[in-house]
Scaffold this motif. Structure first.
Motif, mmCIF file in Angstrom:
data_model
loop_
_atom_site.group_PDB
_atom_site.id
_atom_site.type_symbol
_atom_site.label_atom_id
_atom_site.label_comp_id
_atom_site.label_asym_id
_atom_site.label_seq_id
_atom_site.Cartn_x
_atom_site.Cartn_y
_atom_site.Cartn_z
ATOM 1 N N VAL A 19 35.725 37.805 36.889
ATOM 2 C CA VAL A 19 36.907 38.667 37.034
ATOM 3 C C VAL A 19 37.668 38.766 35.713
ATOM 4 C CG1 VAL A 19 39.156 38.905 38.191
ATOM 5 C CG2 VAL A 19 37.149 38.173 39.503
ATOM 6 N N ALA A 20 37.871 37.583 35.089
ATOM 7 C CA ALA A 20 38.645 37.555 33.845
ATOM 8 C C ALA A 20 37.959 38.370 32.753
ATOM 9 C CB ALA A 20 38.819 36.108 33.406
ATOM 10 N N MET A 23 38.162 42.052 33.421
ATOM 11 C CA MET A 23 39.510 42.566 33.109
ATOM 12 C C MET A 23 39.640 42.896 31.631
ATOM 13 S SD MET A 23 42.326 40.429 35.218
ATOM 14 C CE MET A 23 43.671 41.183 34.367
ATOM 15 N N GLU A 24 38.886 42.166 30.811
ATOM 16 C CA GLU A 24 38.932 42.401 29.360
ATOM 17 C C GLU A 24 37.915 43.471 28.949
ATOM 18 O OE1 GLU A 24 41.083 41.087 27.109
ATOM 19 O OE2 GLU A 24 42.123 40.134 28.825
ATOM 20 N N THR A 109 42.196 31.511 29.618
ATOM 21 C CA THR A 109 41.472 32.781 29.378
ATOM 22 C C THR A 109 41.626 33.197 27.920
ATOM 23 O OG1 THR A 109 43.426 33.899 30.221
ATOM 24 C CG2 THR A 109 41.561 33.679 31.728
ATOM 25 N N GLU B 466 45.720 32.886 35.910
ATOM 26 C CA GLU B 466 45.912 33.704 34.701
ATOM 27 C C GLU B 466 45.616 35.182 34.989
ATOM 28 O OE1 GLU B 466 44.995 32.158 30.647
ATOM 29 O OE2 GLU B 466 43.975 30.604 31.803
ATOM 30 N N VAL B 467 44.547 35.385 35.789
ATOM 31 C CA VAL B 467 44.192 36.766 36.161
ATOM 32 C C VAL B 467 45.355 37.397 36.920
ATOM 33 C CG1 VAL B 467 42.651 38.183 37.602
ATOM 34 C CG2 VAL B 467 41.695 36.400 36.113
ATOM 35 N N LYS B 470 48.276 38.254 34.782
ATOM 36 C CA LYS B 470 48.058 39.461 33.979
ATOM 37 C C LYS B 470 48.245 40.712 34.823
ATOM 38 C CE LYS B 470 45.287 37.594 30.331
ATOM 39 N NZ LYS B 470 43.933 37.190 29.991
#
Lengths: 124, 667
Positions: A19-20, A23-24, A109, B466-467, B470
């Motif tokens: 997911v992280a 997102m990037e 992250t 953290e997700v 954000k």
């Protein structure tokens, strides 16, 4: 667009990292153990491999050794939460075997993205 | 007839008077001798009742001899003589006898006198009768010592015969029965005395100043391994006893000081080379010019006693040297004896303890009931053993393990108590350290085991948090709530790192390093972290090199400074000092280690101080007063310091601040 494979036996982590990363803006896929990871690498040839060290079936150290043999250009980020010996010790071994970068769990992250970007730059 | 007889014996009577005079003189001398000898009162009275008469009559006789010329008076005088006297013929026929003679031989009438023959009297012993018969024929003076049975009692009689010119004999009778008896008893006494000396279970010998033994009793002869006294008498005492040098010195000293006696204990060697301990009690005799003449010595064989003394001495030395403390008291608990170890434990010397009660050690660490139970147990004749905290002379406490045993006499009454004590303060401290070390090991194993899983869980939580952060609007309430979760995760991450450090604190690499550089770096970091909130004053000296792990030194400074920062209020000030010292000073003023070389790091704050109630726990793992604290900081510091065989102390006043002192050895 970089293709990233995340290997961790802990679903919370591999899915979270996926997911992280997405997102990037990265394309991420996951594997639950070392065997599956090697299979996916052979099939899809990702640019970056993020692998845990202590896993059942096939551990991260074996995965690094295997994938480096048939895909020497792949960039590897080894991650570890430690165990009987410290995470640092595990990661030191991983680095000696060919991991480009290492991170001790738990990491943020921010740290993850920093390492991914660094490896991507080197890849170019 | 009587007259004629007197006429014809006129000369004989004169001779009788002369003899009597001589006898009287002899009796006077005897009387005087009696008066000047220590006779019994009865004897003296008996003598006095007879002698004054004799004396006065004799004096009268002497005067009358010159004045009275007629026969009547001579006869009167003869009759009154107190000594039995008679004139007898050669055939033993009594011609004339005086009153004393008649009375002595029970001649109560003239007929009895006339018919009495002094020779062949059946009452006289046969041998004397024969001797008299023979001697009467010689016409010479003679004496017969006869014994008679008069009134069925034995009498010893001295019969003195003097011939007269007319061919008769004047016989005077002296009864020597008493004298003989006295002589006999004196002989018996002497004999008994000699027997006693021979049979006494002590040695007796007489030695001249020249060293020649002139007398030795049988006991001593046998003790020295000889067969008879003749082997020793006449020889030198030096040869017989083989005196040690100190014997001669002591004896000569006694003589030089003109002492009348001396007592010397010495080790002698017998004839058969047997060693023995002897005690000589001697009387010294001096001559008229004060020169020592001879010594009468009593010898006691004290070998057994000496060996027993040696045994007692050995036991005494052993008890005194025991590492355990030993106290002996009487039945009331009054101290009679303490050994050296008691002094080491309690700091009281034996002199200070003897005569005092056991309660001198009493501390308030035990209740009155505890002491009551203890006394009840031992007074019932049972032993008591257990752990007890006692008070030292300087007020300090020490923990001892004590066993008290009652000692009973033959009537089964308790006479003494023996207390055996072992100071276990150090042992308890070591046990505590060991327990702590086991705890650490357990924590290390545990954290190693769970670290992997724990980190993985944290990792997952952190990523999702953290997700989420954000994705959420920074200003939304949700963002704020998730931030709280994120902070909690960071703390958990800090905790797991601390635990891991704790578990692995002893395996860091040790190398020579300069502590002042690390202390400065750590201080700089603290200052950078907490910024203008606090002020740090540094007094850091270059202490050269020590062997240590840089991580350890860094952890010590960081943990102590972090603690200090937590305690600070406004205008907080921290002082860090580092110096090289040659002894360890405890904040209470005492010196813990003298000599050697140490680095002393002190970190002082002017914060809130440590409450007295928690001072004992601040080094315990997981003990913390802060909501966000892990309770491992100080525990970690203490373990590092202990691993280096250093010391850590603190001094804190509530409201005024705290100073921690860390001493590490320079090796």
């Amino acid at each position: 667009m970089y293709d990233i494979l995340v290997v961790d036996d802990e679903p919370l982590i591999r899915e979270g990292l996926k997911v992280a990363l997405e997102m990037e803006g990265y394309h991420a896929q996951t594997a639950a153990d070392g065997k599956e990871a090697v299979k996916i690498v052979k099939m899809t040839n990702p640019n970056i491999l993020i692998t845990d060290i202590i896993m059942p079936e096939k551990d991260g150290i074996e995965v690094i050794c295997d994938v480096k043999r048939f895909n020497p250009n792949i960039k590897i980020l080894a991650i570890s939460g430690g165990g009987r010996i410290s995470a640092q010790e595990h990661l030191k071994i991983a680095k000696q075997l060919g991991a480009n970068s290492v991170l001790a769990k738990p990491f943020s992250t921010e740290e993850l993205m920093f390492e991914i970007k660094r490896m991507a730059e080197h890849a170019n | 007839m009587t007259f004629f007889l007197f006429q014809s014996n006129y000369l004989d009577l004169g001779i009788v008077i002369l003899i009597i005079l001589l006898l009287s003189f002899y009796s006077l001398m005897k009387y005087l001798a009696c008066c000047f000898t220590p006779a019994t009162i009865e004897n003296k009275q008996a003598v006095k009742s007879q002698q004054p008469f004799l004396f006065s009559k004799t004096t009268e006789l002497t005067i009358e001899k010159t004045e009275v010329k007629d026969e009547y008076h001579w006869d009167e005088l003869f009759q009154q003589l107190p000594v039995p006297v008679a004139i007898i013929s050669q055939k033993g026929q009594v011609i004339k006898s005086n009153l004393a003679f008649n009375s002595y031989f029970h001649l109560h009438s003239n007929e009895a006198i006339k018919s009495y023959s002094f020779l062949n009297d059946d009452n006289r012993d046969e041998e004397s009768n024969q001797e008299l018969e023979f001697m009467l024929k010689t016409k010479a003076s003679f004496i017969i010592q006869s014994h008679w049975h008069i009134n069925s009692s034995l009498h010893y009689i001295k019969e003195t015969y003097k011939p007269t010119p007319s061919g008769n004999f004047v016989v005077t009778i002296e009864d020597e029965t008493e004298t003989k008896k006295a002589l006999r008893s004196a002989e018996i006494v002497e004999e008994k005395y000699n027997q006693l000396i021979e049979q006494l279970p002590v040695g007796i010998y007489r030695v001249l100043v020249t060293g020649e033994i002139v007398f030795i009793n049988n006991y001593l002869v046998k003790l020295l391994g000889y067969d008879s006294a003749s082997e020793i008498t006449g020889t030198s005492s030096e040869e017989v006893f083989k005196y040690p040098a100190d014997y001669t010195i002591k004896k000569n000293k006694a003589i030089a000081k003109k002492k009348n006696s001396y007592v010397i204990e010495f080790q002698a060697t017998g004839r058969n080379k047997q060693m023995m301990w002897l005690k000589e009690t001697a009387t010294i005799f001096y001559d008229t010019s004060d020169e020592a003449l001879l010594f009468d010595c009593i010898i006691e064989d004290i070998t057994q006693k000496k060996l027993a003394d040696l045994e007692v001495n050995r036991l005494y030395t052993a008890i005194n040297q025991l590492s355990e403390g030993v106290i002996i008291t009487d039945a009331e608990g009054t101290i009679l004896y303490t050994n050296q170890s008691v002094e080491k434990m309690s700091q009281y010397s034996p002199k200070e303890l003897v005569g005092k009660k056991m309660s001198i050690f009493k501390s308030e660490q035990q209740s009155e009931d505890f002491y009551k139970d203890l006394w009840k147990t031992i007074q019932s004749g049972k032993s008591w053993e257990g752990q007890i905290a006692n008070r030292q002379k300087n007020g300090g406490l020490y923990i001892e393990y004590m066993l008290i045993c009652p000692v009973k006499n033959e009537n089964n009454d308790i006479e003494n108590y023996i207390a055996i004590k072992k100071d276990i303060s150090e042992k308890l401290k070591l046990e505590e350290q060991l327990r702590h070390s086991h705890n650490l090991q357990a924590i290390g194993t545990l954290t190693g085991g769970i670290a992997h899983d724990f980190n993985n869980i944290l990792m997952g939580m952190q990523i999702y948090t953290e997700v989420l952060l954000k994705k959420l609007d920074d200003k939304s309430q949700e963002h704020h709530l998730v931030s709280q979760i994120f902070d909690a995760e960071k703390r958990a991450k800090g905790l797991i790192n601390q635990i891991l450090t704790f578990g692995r604190s002893s395996v860091e690499e040790i190398r020579p390093l300069q502590p002042h550089i690390i202390v400065k770096e750590a201080t700089k970091l603290i200052q950078a972290t907490y910024g203008s909130k606090i002020k740090i004053e540094q007094h850091i000296e270059d202490c050269g090199y020590i062997n240590a792990s840089p991580t350890h030194i860094f952890q010590i400074v960081m943990n102590l400074c972090t603690n200090a920062v937590q305690a600070l209020n406004e205008n907080g000030l921290i002082e860090t000092r580092l110096s090289l010292v040659s002894q360890i000073n405890h904040p209470d003023g005492s010196i813990r280690h003298k000599g050697g070389s140490w680095i002393c790091l002190s970190i002082k704050d002017n914060g809130s101080g440590i409450d007295d109630s928690i001072k004992d726990f601040i080094f315990e793992p997981f003990y913390t007063t802060r909501i966000q604290g892990t309770g491992l900081g100080l525990s970690n510091v203490r373990d590092i310091v202990n691993n280096y065989e250093g010391e850590i102390f603190f001094d804190s006043i509530k409201g005024a601040g705290t100073t921690f002192y860390v001493y590490l050895p320079v090796k």
